[in-house]
Motif scaffolding. Structure first.
Motif, PDB file in Angstrom:
ATOM      1  N   ASP A  72      84.635  21.963  -1.738  1.00  0.00           N
ATOM      2  CA  ASP A  72      84.500  23.361  -1.311  1.00  0.00           C
ATOM      3  C   ASP A  72      84.736  23.500   0.185  1.00  0.00           C
ATOM      4  O   ASP A  72      85.357  24.465   0.648  1.00  0.00           O
ATOM      5  CB  ASP A  72      83.115  23.898  -1.670  1.00  0.00           C
ATOM      6  CG  ASP A  72      82.965  24.128  -3.163  1.00  0.00           C
ATOM      7  OD1 ASP A  72      83.987  24.343  -3.835  1.00  0.00           O
ATOM      8  OD2 ASP A  72      81.820  24.085  -3.663  1.00  0.00           O
ATOM      9  N   ARG A  73      84.228  22.529   0.954  1.00  0.00           N
ATOM     10  CA  ARG A  73      84.440  22.568   2.406  1.00  0.00           C
ATOM     11  C   ARG A  73      85.596  21.682   2.851  1.00  0.00           C
ATOM     12  O   ARG A  73      85.888  21.587   4.038  1.00  0.00           O
ATOM     13  CB  ARG A  73      83.150  22.158   3.121  1.00  0.00           C
ATOM     14  CG  ARG A  73      82.026  23.175   2.925  1.00  0.00           C
ATOM     15  CD  ARG A  73      80.797  22.814   3.703  1.00  0.00           C
ATOM     16  NE  ARG A  73      80.199  21.553   3.261  1.00  0.00           N
ATOM     17  CZ  ARG A  73      78.994  21.117   3.611  1.00  0.00           C
ATOM     18  NH1 ARG A  73      78.254  21.844   4.424  1.00  0.00           N
ATOM     19  NH2 ARG A  73      78.524  19.962   3.164  1.00  0.00           N
ATOM     20  N   MET A 165      92.988  18.577  -0.353  1.00  0.00           N
ATOM     21  CA  MET A 165      91.820  18.789  -1.218  1.00  0.00           C
ATOM     22  C   MET A 165      91.850  20.207  -1.761  1.00  0.00           C
ATOM     23  O   MET A 165      92.068  21.166  -1.016  1.00  0.00           O
ATOM     24  CB  MET A 165      90.508  18.573  -0.450  1.00  0.00           C
ATOM     25  CG  MET A 165      90.334  17.201   0.150  1.00  0.00           C
ATOM     26  SD  MET A 165      88.699  16.985   0.949  1.00  0.00           S
ATOM     27  CE  MET A 165      87.650  16.720  -0.493  1.00  0.00           C
ATOM     28  N   THR A 166      91.638  20.340  -3.070  1.00  0.00           N
ATOM     29  CA  THR A 166      91.509  21.637  -3.723  1.00  0.00           C
ATOM     30  C   THR A 166      90.328  21.547  -4.683  1.00  0.00           C
ATOM     31  O   THR A 166      89.776  20.467  -4.905  1.00  0.00           O
ATOM     32  CB  THR A 166      92.780  22.013  -4.509  1.00  0.00           C
ATOM     33  OG1 THR A 166      92.790  21.313  -5.767  1.00  0.00           O
ATOM     34  CG2 THR A 166      94.043  21.682  -3.723  1.00  0.00           C
ATOM     35  N   PRO A 167      89.923  22.644  -5.293  1.00  0.00           N
ATOM     36  CA  PRO A 167      88.813  22.564  -6.252  1.00  0.00           C
ATOM     37  C   PRO A 167      89.083  21.640  -7.441  1.00  0.00           C
ATOM     38  O   PRO A 167      88.141  21.156  -8.069  1.00  0.00           O
ATOM     39  CB  PRO A 167      88.658  24.016  -6.717  1.00  0.00           C
ATOM     40  CG  PRO A 167      89.146  24.833  -5.572  1.00  0.00           C
ATOM     41  CD  PRO A 167      90.294  24.046  -5.001  1.00  0.00           C
ATOM     42  N   ALA A 168      90.364  21.379  -7.734  1.00  0.00           N
ATOM     43  CA  ALA A 168      90.683  20.576  -8.914  1.00  0.00           C
ATOM     44  C   ALA A 168      91.400  19.271  -8.600  1.00  0.00           C
ATOM     45  O   ALA A 168      91.587  18.442  -9.494  1.00  0.00           O
ATOM     46  CB  ALA A 168      91.548  21.395  -9.884  1.00  0.00           C
ATOM     47  N   LEU A 169      91.807  19.046  -7.324  1.00  0.00           N
ATOM     48  CA  LEU A 169      92.624  17.888  -6.986  1.00  0.00           C
ATOM     49  C   LEU A 169      92.262  17.347  -5.598  1.00  0.00           C
ATOM     50  O   LEU A 169      91.908  18.117  -4.705  1.00  0.00           O
ATOM     51  CB  LEU A 169      94.110  18.262  -6.975  1.00  0.00           C
ATOM     52  CG  LEU A 169      94.767  18.660  -8.294  1.00  0.00           C
ATOM     53  CD1 LEU A 169      96.099  19.346  -8.023  1.00  0.00           C
ATOM     54  CD2 LEU A 169      94.975  17.432  -9.165  1.00  0.00           C
ATOM     55  N   ASP A 257      96.484  21.615 -11.850  1.00  0.00           N
ATOM     56  CA  ASP A 257      95.466  22.614 -11.543  1.00  0.00           C
ATOM     57  C   ASP A 257      94.669  22.976 -12.787  1.00  0.00           C
ATOM     58  O   ASP A 257      93.462  23.213 -12.730  1.00  0.00           O
ATOM     59  CB  ASP A 257      96.114  23.885 -10.988  1.00  0.00           C
ATOM     60  CG  ASP A 257      96.732  23.687  -9.612  1.00  0.00           C
ATOM     61  OD1 ASP A 257      96.257  22.805  -8.870  1.00  0.00           O
ATOM     62  OD2 ASP A 257      97.686  24.405  -9.290  1.00  0.00           O
ATOM     63  N   GLU A 258      95.378  23.034 -13.930  1.00  0.00           N
ATOM     64  CA  GLU A 258      94.765  23.381 -15.204  1.00  0.00           C
ATOM     65  C   GLU A 258      95.217  22.394 -16.264  1.00  0.00           C
ATOM     66  O   GLU A 258      96.305  21.803 -16.156  1.00  0.00           O
ATOM     67  CB  GLU A 258      95.158  24.801 -15.621  1.00  0.00           C
ATOM     68  CG  GLU A 258      94.762  25.877 -14.631  1.00  0.00           C
ATOM     69  CD  GLU A 258      95.200  27.256 -15.096  1.00  0.00           C
ATOM     70  OE1 GLU A 258      94.544  27.799 -16.000  1.00  0.00           O
ATOM     71  OE2 GLU A 258      96.208  27.759 -14.568  1.00  0.00           O
TER      72      GLU A 258
END
Length: 658
Positions: A72-73, A165-169, A257-258
């Protein structure tokens, strides 16, 4: 006395750090500080020298842990325990020259919170003032190891550094989040790495996993060189597929991502198996125990195509597999990176084979490292079926047209463009057709290698080809991993062993060509049985390759329309001659609202007539009306078959049967 009035000799003493007493003696009658308002001159701060790397083992194993759970950060928290053999000076380095970047690109600006402790006590560090990638410490007596902690503050957008960095990767690149002791070769420093993952995530990497305990993965101890050459792609949606037709040694690690992005079909996977098979037939050897493609299908993670010896980092569109026809022109990336395992990793330019990641690199042979890799990547894509023959020819046409219309060769030779990254890593700028840039040592060099391939085929009546060079130069020592350096002379000698010719003059004439009489190296296309032409109606394959064709007026009016802005102004082209630079906005075309469609219609209507194309353009509060006296219509590149000549390009693109 003001600083500007200091005698030159005294100023030189100050800048070189001469002893203060001598300086004081020379200013006995005139103090350095004339009044209370005058700030004192700063003297250079003493600091240890950075040790030169030695080819000796570093004592002990560095324990390393990267926590990537704070997505998240977008913070990577790093802890290291580094053994030390003795008290006294120790210098830690942050990697500066990153593999595959060919330049000093280590993002040290993103490292924060650096603290060093030992036996519960803090040890202060001093950054080197000449090389800010080095940190000097003084290790107290009785300390056998130090604990290092810091954060890698990864970025939320791609404006300066790419998103990792992402929410999924997460793309963990070890070289961007590690410190290591100076004075040693990278391969002589042992590291035991581990990673803390978000709950339930899976990962792909060429590293061998020693154990997985919940969301903590520990990898087998390896050397620093191999660690930095073995990144991790981790994510919530992950699939690993065997694409090795001869054994379970080459894998496609797909992240997305999905979950729906993972849905590659058997037919699609088969094409990547073909790629591996065609590479085996081309090179005749492998220089890895296993190879892991790390392939993230995302519109959130920063785009990347980066080579490693036993893996590669790649991204594609989220619908790469699920909208297969859309990706038709984008399937050459993985073959390119796979080729690098042979060219660039196992066999590497000698001036890029450095002792550690803080020794400067040189790039004199990037036209081989990247240029021949670009050539083989496109060839393997076609031989595997990832690119149709039509897409392969359209790709080559686009490259040929770009360099046939590039004026920058008038002042800058291709050999000098190999230095481009050292001048500022892939820095964009205005008038890139005049500046020249990174793409040239990829794509123009690929044209040189096509020239060489067709010359060999012609001279040997098709008994030999550049395939024979690839097998001889890259395919020796099957199963060996240790990198080997190559030189210009070795390239020439291997070419001569395949087909005797004046290869030195052949290569230098193309690499060093400069001036108004220097031309793009298109002889390989002609010798291959084709000629470069232009059409006003691109085919489906040409549209797939030239994805921005509808906004591309490079070969007509000399610019690209990006939204409503005129960009990529070609130096010396029609727009340039109208004194148009980057940033002007298109307002109207022949009295109607400006758009790409309106501009295409106007260019088409003016073809073969006396009518001018009138544009209303705007920059800030300023408006201008410019009229183009242009009547040759829309122009998109195409390769046209020369009847009655051998189709050597067709032979090059045909799959090898053995």
């Amino acid at each position: 006395m003001s600083r500007s009035r200091l005698p030159a000799a005294c100023l030189a003493l100050l800048l070189t750090g001469a002893a203060v007493p001598a300086l004081a003696h020379s200013f006995q009658s005139t103090p350095i500080i004339a009044d209370a308002a005058q700030a004192p001159l700063a003297l250079p701060r003493a600091q240890p020298a950075i040790p030169v790397p030695q080819d000796t083992p570093y004592p002990g194993v560095i324990q390393y842990r990267a926590d990537v759970t704070d997505v998240d950060r977008r913070i990577v928290n790093v802890t290291q325990t580094i053994p030390v053999a003795q008290a006294g000076p120790l210098t830690l380095l942050y990697p500066k020259y990153l593999p595959g970047n060919h330049a000093a690109t280590g993002p040290i600006q993103l490292i924060s919170g650096l603290t060093v402790t030992a036996n519960g006590q803090r040890i202060e560090w001093l950054r080197d003032t000449l090389d800010p990638y080095a940190f000097h410490l003084d290790i107290p007596a009785g300390v056998t190891s130090i604990d290092v902690a810091f954060q890698w503050l990864t970025q939320p957008d791609n404006s300066n550094w790419r998103v990792t960095m992402t929410p999924a990767l997460v793309n963990l690149q070890w070289e961007k989040a590690i410190l290591y002791p100076a004075g040693y070769y990278s391969r002589q420093i042992q590291v035991a790495p581990s990673i803390v993952l978000p709950s339930g995530w899976q990962y792909g990497t060429a590293l061998a996993t020693a154990a997985r305990d919940g969301d903590v993965a520990r990898f087998e101890t390896t050397d620093l060189y191999t660690l930095i050459d073995s990144p991790v792609f981790a994510g919530a949606h992950y699939r690993r597929v065997d694409i090795d037709p001869t054994g379970d040694r080459v894998h496609l690690n797909i992240l997305a991502d999905e979950a729906k992005g993972l849905a590659a079909t058997d037919e699609q996977i088969k094409l990547f198996e073909n790629m591996v098979q065609q590479a085996d037939r081309l090179f005749g050897a492998r220089h890895f125990d296993r190879y892991e493609f790390l392939f993230a299908l995302t519109n959130q993670l920063g785009g990347i195509g980066l080579e490693h010896h036993r893996s590669s980092e790649n991204t594609g569109a989220p619908d790469f597999f699920t909208n297969w026809s859309k990706s038709e022109g984008d399937r050459g990336l993985l073959p390119h990176e796979y080729t690098h395992s042979w060219n660039g990793k196992f066999m590497r330019p000698a001036d890029e084979l450095t002792a550690n990641h803080n020794v400067p690199t040189q790039n004199t042979l990037l036209w081989v490292y990247e240029g021949q890799t670009e050539y083989w990547g496109d060839v393997l894509a076609a031989r595997a079926g990832l690119h149709s023959r039509e897409v392969a020819l359209a790709t080559l046409a686009a490259i040929a047209a770009f360099y046939d219309n590039q004026p920058g060769r008038e002042w800058r030779a291709l050999q000098d463009v190999n230095n481009h990254n050292l001048l500022g890593y892939r820095v964009p700028g205005q008038f890139t057709s005049w500046m020249r840039g990174t793409g040239d040592y990829y794509r123009e060099s690929a044209l040189i290698w096509l020239d060489a391939d067709t010359l060999i085929r012609e001279g040997t009546n098709n008994r030999k080809s550049l395939d024979d060079f690839a097998r001889a130069f890259f395919g020796h020592d099957d199963g060996q991993w240790a990198p080997q350096g190559y030189t210009f002379e070795q390239v020439v000698a291997t070419l001569n062993a395949v087909y005797p010719h004046d290869w030195t003059s052949f290569l230098r004439g193309r690499l060093d060509a400069v001036g108004p009489d220097a031309h793009a190296p298109l002889a390989g296309i002609t010798r291959g049985g084709y000629r470069l032409t232009y059409t006003d109606t691109p085919s489906a394959a040409e549209k797939a390759v030239q994805t921005g064709w509808a906004n591309d007026f490079q070969y007509s009016l000399g610019f690209t329309l990006s939204g409503d802005r005129l960009t990529n102004i070609r130096w010396g082209g029609p727009a340039f001659e109208q004194r148009i630079g980057a940033g002007w906005q298109l307002v109207a075309v022949n009295g109607v609202a400006g758009s790409a469609e309106a501009l295409r219609n106007a260019v088409t209507a003016a073809k073969g007539t006396d009518a001018k194309i009138e544009l209303l353009i705007k920059s800030g509060d300023r408006f201008r009306t410019v009229a183009f006296d242009y009547h040759d219509g829309l122009r998109y590149p195409r390769l046209e078959r020369i009847e009655g000549t051998p189709d050597r390009l067709g032979a090059i693109l045909t799959p090898r049967s053995r």
